[in-house]
Enzyme design. Sequence first.
Site, short mmCIF file in Angstrom:
data_model
loop_
_atom_site.label_atom_id
_atom_site.label_comp_id
_atom_site.label_asym_id
_atom_site.label_seq_id
_atom_site.Cartn_x
_atom_site.Cartn_y
_atom_site.Cartn_z
N LYS A 63 0.76 -1.29 0.05
CA LYS A 63 0.09 -0.05 -0.12
C LYS A 63 0.72 1.32 -0.08
CE LYS A 63 -4.24 -2.05 2.11
NZ LYS A 63 -5.39 -1.80 3.16
N ASP A 99 -10.07 3.00 2.22
CA ASP A 99 -10.32 2.26 3.48
C ASP A 99 -10.81 3.42 4.42
OD1 ASP A 99 -9.64 -0.14 2.91
OD2 ASP A 99 -7.33 0.31 3.30
P1 NDP Z 1 -0.63 -4.03 10.90
O1 NDP Z 1 -0.07 -5.29 10.86
O2 NDP Z 1 -0.41 -2.92 10.16
O3 NDP Z 1 -0.89 -3.62 12.39
C1 NDP Z 1 -1.57 -4.47 13.07
C2 NDP Z 1 -1.73 -3.80 14.59
O4 NDP Z 1 -2.25 -4.88 15.47
C3 NDP Z 1 -0.39 -3.21 15.29
O5 NDP Z 1 -0.68 -2.25 16.13
C4 NDP Z 1 0.08 -4.46 16.23
O6 NDP Z 1 0.70 -4.16 17.37
C5 NDP Z 1 -1.54 -4.95 16.73
N1 NDP Z 1 -1.59 -6.50 16.96
C6 NDP Z 1 -1.50 -7.26 16.27
N2 NDP Z 1 -1.63 -8.41 17.00
C7 NDP Z 1 -1.82 -8.25 18.22
C8 NDP Z 1 -2.41 -8.78 19.39
N3 NDP Z 1 -2.30 -10.21 19.61
N4 NDP Z 1 -2.45 -8.21 20.63
C9 NDP Z 1 -2.38 -6.67 20.66
N5 NDP Z 1 -2.22 -5.97 19.62
C10 NDP Z 1 -1.79 -6.71 18.28
O7 NDP Z 1 -2.20 -4.49 10.28
P2 NDP Z 1 -3.42 -3.86 9.47
O8 NDP Z 1 -3.39 -2.41 10.03
O9 NDP Z 1 -3.16 -3.47 8.29
O10 NDP Z 1 -4.55 -4.71 9.70
C11 NDP Z 1 -5.16 -4.81 11.12
C12 NDP Z 1 -6.69 -5.49 10.90
O11 NDP Z 1 -7.43 -4.87 10.21
C13 NDP Z 1 -6.63 -6.82 10.17
O12 NDP Z 1 -7.05 -7.82 11.16
C14 NDP Z 1 -7.18 -6.80 8.91
O13 NDP Z 1 -7.74 -7.95 8.68
C15 NDP Z 1 -8.08 -5.73 9.26
N6 NDP Z 1 -8.49 -5.02 8.08
C16 NDP Z 1 -9.92 -4.70 8.06
C17 NDP Z 1 -10.47 -3.97 6.88
C18 NDP Z 1 -11.89 -3.87 6.64
O14 NDP Z 1 -12.25 -3.17 5.70
N7 NDP Z 1 -12.63 -4.17 7.50
C19 NDP Z 1 -9.50 -3.17 6.04
C20 NDP Z 1 -8.18 -3.53 6.33
C21 NDP Z 1 -7.77 -4.36 7.42
P3 NDP Z 1 2.32 -3.85 17.19
O15 NDP Z 1 2.67 -2.71 16.73
O16 NDP Z 1 2.92 -3.99 18.71
O17 NDP Z 1 2.90 -5.19 16.42
#
Ligand code: NDP
Length: 261
Positions: A63, A99
């Site tokens: 992206k 988004d």
């Molecule tokens: P990223 O990998 O960029 O970010 C993930 C975030 O989640 C980080 O802040 C990470 O923390 C945190 N995280 C991951 N696992 C855990 C956990 N077990 N406990 C606490 N925090 C956690 O992902 P995206 O932002 O791209 O995507 C996030 C979610 O959004 C996904 O589930 C994706 O499927 C969903 N999504 C939904 C969309 C929709 O249209 N409904 C569109 C796009 C995404 P840290 O920084 O500490 O690693």
Amino acid sequence: MKFLAVIGDPIKHSRSPRIHNNAIKTLNLKAIYSRYHLKDAKLLKEKIFKLGLIGANITLPFKEEALKIADFKDEFALNIGSANTLCVKENKIYAYNTDAFGFLEAIKEFKELKKALILGAGGTALAIAYALKSKGIEVLIANRSEKRFLDFKAYKTSLYENLNEFKFDIVINSTSAGLSDENLPCEENLLRKILSNSKYAFEVIYGKQTPFLRLCKEFKLPCKDGLDMLLWQGVFAFELFFDIKDKRQVIKNSMQAALKL
Ligand code: NDP
């Protein structure tokens, strides 16, 4: 015939071909939407032109690259720092981030929002934070680790353990906690304290009863999962691809029906 695709790595799981092709069929357009598995970000631009695409949805992990390769960048994409939708016109690439619009459309029924807490600091949080800010809503980003706060210099940020505000109109779980596990995004007692003070909640994950959603239900909070966000980002991308302005609900219904096929 117009060619479109979703590009990412991995890409097999993507439902974009299914929802876009159904809308193409409903509107009787001459187009095919497929998926392309790209390995190397450096090849993104070249592939788009080689495949003769008039439009593409870009997913993880490309992206940011999608924004970089664009000749024209829409204000939202530019401020968020990434693009999920590219249009090709006269050999020029136009970048958008739908988004953010998808999220705003999905929370339209939540009224009088002044203050929001976003759990998570990833790419989705960036899009949601900018969307909320564009509506004049105060945003606080909370995460389990600090590294990603570097992307949120324009926002207030806090580690979960340092949170000292607990009253928000809406709490949004933008983390992937609960996606393939049974985790809450943060410690349960903290989340209980926050949810007991909140008016609304939103979970970006869709199609699954996550621990976050279950907890919101316990507090009888009006809450939504990410399905409408997913569908609306698709609708807005579709409008951009085909330059259609007046068929928003028809496109959404068709995309929604496709998920049940
Ligand atoms: P990223 O990998 O960029 O970010 C993930 C975030 O989640 C980080 O802040 C990470 O923390 C945190 N995280 C991951 N696992 C855990 C956990 N077990 N406990 C606490 N925090 C956690 O992902 P995206 O932002 O791209 O995507 C996030 C979610 O959004 C996904 O589930 C994706 O499927 C969903 N999504 C939904 C969309 C929709 O249209 N409904 C569109 C796009 C995404 P840290 O920084 O500490 O690693």
